[in-house]
Motif scaffolding. Sequence first.
Motif, PDB file in Angstrom:
ATOM      1  N   THR A   1      -6.159   2.002   3.051  1.00 58.49           N
ATOM      2  CA  THR A   1      -5.103   1.179   4.042  1.00 58.49           C
ATOM      3  C   THR A   1      -4.112   2.688   5.333  1.00 58.49           C
ATOM      4  O   THR A   1      -5.037   3.156   4.410  1.00 58.49           O
ATOM      5  CB  THR A   1      -3.530   0.637   3.288  1.00 58.49           C
ATOM      6  N   ARG A   2      -4.440   2.489   6.375  1.00 58.41           N
ATOM      7  CA  ARG A   2      -3.853   3.151   7.459  1.00 58.41           C
ATOM      8  C   ARG A   2      -2.081   4.342   6.660  1.00 58.41           C
ATOM      9  O   ARG A   2      -1.989   4.979   6.645  1.00 58.41           O
ATOM     10  CB  ARG A   2      -3.122   2.296   7.963  1.00 58.41           C
TER      11      ARG A   2
ATOM     12  N   TRP B   1      -9.232   1.031  12.102  1.00 56.83           N
ATOM     13  CA  TRP B   1      -7.888   0.286  11.858  1.00 56.83           C
ATOM     14  C   TRP B   1      -7.689  -0.640  12.511  1.00 56.83           C
ATOM     15  O   TRP B   1      -7.481  -1.818  12.013  1.00 56.83           O
ATOM     16  CB  TRP B   1      -7.243   1.530  10.973  1.00 56.83           C
TER      17      TRP B   1
END
Length: 245
Positions: free
Chosen positions: A236-237, A182
């Motif tokens: 996504t994070r 990420w």
Amino acid sequence: FVRERKDMFITGSAGTGKSYLATAFGFQACQKGYKVLYANTSRLMGMLKVAKAKGTILQELKKIERLDMLILDDFGIQPFDSQGRMNLMDIIEDRHGKKSTVITSQVPVRDWYDVIGEKTIADAVLDRIVHQAIRIELFGESLRKCKSKKDAERRENSRMYGIPDSVKPLSAAEEQVLLALWDCKPPASRRDIGARLAAKGWAAATVLNFLYRLEEKGWVICTKEQNRNLYSPTVTRRAYGVFTM
């Protein structure tokens, strides 16, 4: 309490963590070098019944006598028959004051007379273990029920943030690699990801191995651009933060 040769009773409703706690005590005792046996009470009595039929009951009882800690789980789930009562009496008599016995049960201690069945044997067994035993009573909602609720909430959150049901939980090391990916503003190459992990002592081959693991677990996809493999996270994070809540 094992060193002091004391017994322990852990009672409480189903799912409150009796077996978990007893196992934890047993694991700790093993780490300290004690000999421990964890056994479901009904299965142990069944095994001893078979041993009696084979003529090996004395050897089995001797093995149990030598244990530093014997954990009898789910005591009282099934009533004892006459042979089971006698085997229980032999076990308690052999171990009384010499070794520790941990008993977990949904049945309150005051009702163990009814579980054992025959009054004379029940008196003899309980007189040896009740008075000096450490007692732990657990209360609260079933841990299995709580876990089921938490899993349902996690699945709902996962669907909300687009996390596939097929992804599998990550180890701490796998999570480090995903975090590094990420940070790279993916898609990123193995070299880019490795550069972020090099300061933590990660070798290139190790990074590649963990990227394969992340791909197998559904957290990463790999695409090819010319002669390079590029890695992208599937979530996504922020979504991952919800998944691990």
